[in-house]
Design a protein around this motif. Structure first.
Motif, PDB file in Angstrom:
ATOM      1  N   GLU A  33      -7.269   5.997   0.188  1.00 45.88           N
ATOM      2  CA  GLU A  33      -5.936   5.743  -0.353  1.00 45.88           C
ATOM      3  C   GLU A  33      -5.218   4.730   0.523  1.00 45.88           C
ATOM      4  N   ALA A  34      -4.519   3.805  -0.131  1.00 39.72           N
ATOM      5  CA  ALA A  34      -3.704   2.815   0.581  1.00 39.72           C
ATOM      6  C   ALA A  34      -2.446   2.567  -0.238  1.00 39.72           C
ATOM      7  N   VAL A  35      -1.314   2.982   0.293  1.00 41.03           N
ATOM      8  CA  VAL A  35      -0.038   2.801  -0.390  1.00 41.03           C
ATOM      9  C   VAL A  35       0.892   2.053   0.564  1.00 41.03           C
ATOM     10  N   VAL A  36       1.178   0.800   0.226  1.00 38.42           N
ATOM     11  CA  VAL A  36       2.068  -0.030   1.043  1.00 38.42           C
ATOM     12  C   VAL A  36       3.267  -0.374   0.173  1.00 38.42           C
ATOM     13  N   VAL A  37       4.404   0.263   0.458  1.00 36.47           N
ATOM     14  CA  VAL A  37       5.553   0.190  -0.456  1.00 36.47           C
ATOM     15  C   VAL A  37       6.868   0.207   0.310  1.00 36.47           C
ATOM     16  N   MET A  38       7.916  -0.236  -0.376  1.00 45.34           N
ATOM     17  CA  MET A  38       9.267  -0.011   0.114  1.00 45.34           C
ATOM     18  C   MET A  38       9.644   1.438  -0.197  1.00 45.34           C
ATOM     19  N   ALA A  39      10.474   2.031   0.658  1.00 49.42           N
ATOM     20  CA  ALA A  39      10.730   3.480   0.571  1.00 49.42           C
ATOM     21  C   ALA A  39      11.825   3.812  -0.445  1.00 49.42           C
ATOM     22  N   THR A  40      11.637   3.403  -1.684  1.00 56.16           N
ATOM     23  CA  THR A  40      12.546   3.810  -2.755  1.00 56.16           C
ATOM     24  C   THR A  40      12.258   5.258  -3.131  1.00 56.16           C
ATOM     25  N   ASP A  41      13.175   5.881  -3.854  1.00 50.60           N
ATOM     26  CA  ASP A  41      12.961   7.273  -4.271  1.00 50.60           C
ATOM     27  C   ASP A  41      11.688   7.407  -5.102  1.00 50.60           C
ATOM     28  N   TYR A  42      11.465   6.437  -5.999  1.00 48.24           N
ATOM     29  CA  TYR A  42      10.273   6.503  -6.843  1.00 48.24           C
ATOM     30  C   TYR A  42       9.010   6.423  -5.992  1.00 48.24           C
ATOM     31  N   ASN A  43       9.002   5.524  -5.015  1.00 51.61           N
ATOM     32  CA  ASN A  43       7.817   5.376  -4.168  1.00 51.61           C
ATOM     33  C   ASN A  43       7.614   6.565  -3.246  1.00 51.61           C
ATOM     34  N   LYS A  44       8.705   7.214  -2.857  1.00 47.94           N
ATOM     35  CA  LYS A  44       8.565   8.449  -2.081  1.00 47.94           C
ATOM     36  C   LYS A  44       7.849   9.521  -2.899  1.00 47.94           C
ATOM     37  N   GLU A  45       8.185   9.596  -4.190  1.00 50.12           N
ATOM     38  CA  GLU A  45       7.494  10.548  -5.066  1.00 50.12           C
ATOM     39  C   GLU A  45       6.009  10.210  -5.162  1.00 50.12           C
ATOM     40  N   LEU A  46       5.719   8.908  -5.244  1.00 50.80           N
ATOM     41  CA  LEU A  46       4.321   8.476  -5.285  1.00 50.80           C
ATOM     42  C   LEU A  46       3.590   8.908  -4.015  1.00 50.80           C
ATOM     43  N   LEU A  47       4.216   8.749  -2.857  1.00 53.31           N
ATOM     44  CA  LEU A  47       3.602   9.150  -1.581  1.00 53.31           C
ATOM     45  C   LEU A  47       3.396  10.663  -1.517  1.00 53.31           C
ATOM     46  N   LYS A  48       4.345  11.428  -2.062  1.00 49.93           N
ATOM     47  CA  LYS A  48       4.171  12.882  -2.131  1.00 49.93           C
ATOM     48  C   LYS A  48       2.963  13.239  -2.986  1.00 49.93           C
ATOM     49  N   ASN A  49       2.823  12.548  -4.103  1.00 56.24           N
ATOM     50  CA  ASN A  49       1.737  12.863  -5.039  1.00 56.24           C
ATOM     51  C   ASN A  49       0.353  12.629  -4.444  1.00 56.24           C
ATOM     52  N   VAL A  50       0.259  11.673  -3.501  1.00 61.03           N
ATOM     53  CA  VAL A  50      -1.051  11.411  -2.876  1.00 61.03           C
ATOM     54  C   VAL A  50      -1.135  12.070  -1.503  1.00 61.03           C
ATOM     55  N   ASP A  51      -0.175  12.952  -1.196  1.00 58.83           N
ATOM     56  CA  ASP A  51      -0.175  13.731   0.044  1.00 58.83           C
ATOM     57  C   ASP A  51      -0.171  12.836   1.276  1.00 58.83           C
ATOM     58  N   LEU A  52       0.665  11.797   1.243  1.00 60.24           N
ATOM     59  CA  LEU A  52       0.867  10.932   2.397  1.00 60.24           C
ATOM     60  C   LEU A  52       2.380  10.822   2.637  1.00 60.24           C
ATOM     61  N   TYR A  53       2.949  11.933   3.109  1.00 63.86           N
ATOM     62  CA  TYR A  53       4.401  12.065   3.192  1.00 63.86           C
ATOM     63  C   TYR A  53       4.737  12.914   4.406  1.00 63.86           C
ATOM     64  N   ASN A  54       5.805  12.533   5.117  1.00 63.51           N
ATOM     65  CA  ASN A  54       6.248  13.336   6.254  1.00 63.51           C
ATOM     66  C   ASN A  54       7.754  13.198   6.433  1.00 63.51           C
ATOM     67  N   GLU A  55       8.287  13.796   7.467  1.00 61.26           N
ATOM     68  CA  GLU A  55       9.739  13.777   7.667  1.00 61.26           C
ATOM     69  C   GLU A  55      10.265  12.368   7.917  1.00 61.26           C
ATOM     70  N   GLU A  56       9.460  11.528   8.569  1.00 65.26           N
ATOM     71  CA  GLU A  56       9.900  10.159   8.826  1.00 65.26           C
ATOM     72  C   GLU A  56      10.069   9.396   7.514  1.00 65.26           C
ATOM     73  N   VAL A  57       9.126   9.580   6.581  1.00 65.04           N
ATOM     74  CA  VAL A  57       9.243   8.943   5.268  1.00 65.04           C
ATOM     75  C   VAL A  57      10.457   9.491   4.522  1.00 65.04           C
ATOM     76  N   GLU A  58      10.671  10.789   4.637  1.00 64.83           N
ATOM     77  CA  GLU A  58      11.816  11.427   3.979  1.00 64.83           C
ATOM     78  C   GLU A  58      13.134  10.767   4.390  1.00 64.83           C
ATOM     79  N   SER A  59      13.241  10.365   5.656  1.00 64.69           N
ATOM     80  CA  SER A  59      14.491   9.792   6.165  1.00 64.69           C
ATOM     81  C   SER A  59      14.616   8.290   5.925  1.00 64.69           C
ATOM     82  N   CYS A  60      13.593   7.688   5.354  1.00 66.89           N
ATOM     83  CA  CYS A  60      13.605   6.235   5.134  1.00 66.89           C
ATOM     84  C   CYS A  60      14.612   5.832   4.059  1.00 66.89           C
ATOM     85  N   THR A  61      15.034   4.572   4.118  1.00 61.09           N
ATOM     86  CA  THR A  61      15.889   3.977   3.097  1.00 61.09           C
ATOM     87  C   THR A  61      15.068   2.943   2.317  1.00 61.09           C
TER      88      THR A  61
END
Length: 512
Positions: A33-61
């Motif tokens: 898996e390779a997801v290189v994205v800006m941290a929009t709400d939609y892309n955060k959901e995408l990162l959650k769906n592929v199980d590549l998500y943490n607290e640092e991503v949660e706090s991103c803008t």
């Protein structure tokens, strides 16, 4: 399996660049898996769906860059990370074209340019558009997520200066034969189009081109121009320009349903013209237009045919509709009783709206994230219900991501999700060719069509797939080659959206 998540604060990259990087890295050996994205709400959901998500991503803008990687080994993970850095740092390797960093430098570099096309994040687009208007240039704003207040203000500035302000969220224009943003290669001709409907304008102009006709100008307005608050400023200016244009014999107006007072204003402008004006407001009651003597049409296809025949005479006939009906009958015979519903996954908003309108006439309820009736709004945009049609080019799906005419990733994933639903009877999709679009959309979809059919077959079902193919024979993707590739993967391909929808309706009606 090894994974790594890297956050780069305040590091903006264009979504198309990031899509290209993600695809290149994901194709590397051992990279899962390779997801290189800006941290929009939609892309955060995408990162959650592929199980590549943490607290640092949660706090991103949305101005933060996220690089999320998963690979089989630590060495492959490190190779992937190195590749991401290499691709992001690459600048015009081997190229000679100068890319001005600001609008001012671009205007200095091209002082004779009289139009500026703006495609930047929505939060910056209005300021750039205002600069261009104040510099005396016509403007096309491709960017979405621009406030309605900014749109009204910019269009009033343009009106005072006698300049076009196409947009925001204006996806299509052809000015003096030059295609802008998402547009097709259409010959010059006698038919002028003013469209508050990007893919609607593409569908009409492409059909006219395939019939052998041509377009004088295609002026986009942006989808909100005919709202009461905006007042149809740009459609009125575009209409006046085409009525005065000696190269235009027929004018086509296309839009989603306008506000009543705006429709009346636009029709009054055209009423005294000696030129024929053809009106198609998708899903609207056009009795007012007919009562004032205007020619109207009920579909984008009918609009194109009528415009062609007014300008050039009888249109060439084909046998496609009969052939599609025979294919629908064959597909329907293979359905299981539990397969009941049409699932539509669109990249074009106007094509999506037309599909909903045509389906509702036959089926009643049609659910969507952007429904015709409020009570038919999906509780979740990511979960279909009964007959569902989704506009995956809507702002809700595209924040921080390339448009689905460019990047097929979101549609590919949703397509397989619909294939896993045993109640899905047929999947309907649009494929839009032309400048700005993916150079090989059939190549993106064909493997997924095969895979979706395999998913259905494993549970004992058969899954029909119907494609509406919008484009001309001169588009860079090669219309005939795209059609052949889609058909070879098992899809039914229709040359118009209306025919594709009709085919789906025939499949489910004959399958009952």
């Amino acid at each position: 399996m090894k994974s790594n998540i890297i956050v780069k604060k305040n590091s903006f990259y264009d979504s198309v660049v990031l899509m290209t990087v993600s695809k290149a890295v994901k194709s590397m050996e051992g990279v899962n898996e390779a997801v290189v994205v800006m941290a929009t709400d939609y892309n955060k959901e995408l990162l959650k769906n592929v199980d590549l998500y943490n607290e640092e991503v949660e706090s991103c803008t949305p101005s933060d860059l996220v690089i999320a990687l998963r690979a089989e080994t630590a060495a492959q993970l490190e190779a992937a990370r190195t590749k991401v850095d290499e691709l992001l740092n690459r600048r015009n390797t081997g190229g000679q074209d100068y890319e001005p960093p600001t609008l001012d430098s671009a205007l200095s570099y091209m002082p004779d340019a009289n139009m500026v096309l703006i495609s930047v994040p929505g939060m910056y687009a209005a300021a750039e558009a205002e600069k261009a208007l104040n510099a005396g240039r016509h403007v096309m704003v491709f960017s979405d997520n621009v406030s309605l207040e900014d749109e009204i203000r910019l269009k009033k500035i343009a009106q005072e200066k006698g300049l076009l302000m196409m947009g925001p969220d204006c996806g299509t224009a052809i000015i003096n034969g030059v295609p802008l943003a998402f547009a097709n290669k259409v010959p010059r001709g006698k038919i002028g189009i003013v469209g508050a409907s990007g893919t609607g304008s593409q569908e009409i102009s492409s059909i006219i081109g395939r019939l052998g006709g041509g377009v004088s100008q295609l002026i986009g307005t942006g989808g909100r121009d005919l709202k009461a608050e905006v007042g149809g400023i740009m459609m009125a200016m575009g209409l006046e320009a085409l009525l005065a244009d000696e190269a235009t014999d027929v004018v086509v107006l296309v839009s989603k349903p306008p506000a009543g007072e705006v429709m009346d204003k636009i029709l009054k402008l055209a009423q005294d013209s000696r030129k024929k004006v053809l009106v198609h407001f998708i899903g609207a009651d056009l009795e007012l237009a007919r009562g004032k003597g205007f020619e109207t049409a009920s579909t984008l296809e009918e609009t194109a045919y009528k415009a062609y025949e007014i300008a050039y005479g009888p249109a060439p006939q084909d046998t496609e509709e009969k052939e599609l009906s025979l294919k629908a009958r064959g597909e329907a015979a293979k359905l299981m009783p539990r397969q009941k519903y049409i699932r539509g996954l669109y990249s074009g908003g106007s094509l999506c709206d037309e599909a909903m309108v045509l389906m509702k006439r036959v089926l009643g309820k049609v659910y969507s994230a952007t429904p015709i009736l409020p009570e038919e709004k999906l509780p979740s945009k990511d979960i279909s219900k009964e007959h569902t049609i989704i506009d995956m080019g809507d702002d809700e799906f595209t924040r921080g991501r390339p448009h689905p005419m460019i990047d097929f990733t979101a549609r590919q994933e949703r397509f397989l999700k619909e294939a896993r639903d045993p109640e899905t009877a047929v999947v309907l999709m649009d494929v839009v060719l032309g400048y700005g679009a993916n150079i090989d959309p059939a190549g993106e979809l064909a493997p997924y069509i095969v895979k979706a059919k395999e998913i259905a077959a494993k549970r004992g079902d058969y899954l029909p797939v119907v494609i509406s193919l919008c484009g001309t024979f001169d588009d860079p993707q090669d219309y005939d080659a795209q059609k052949e590739k889609l058909e070879n993967s098992g899809a039914i391909v229709a040359s118009t959206n209306a025919r594709a929808v009709k085919t789906c309706l025939e499949i489910i009606s004959k399958g009952r």
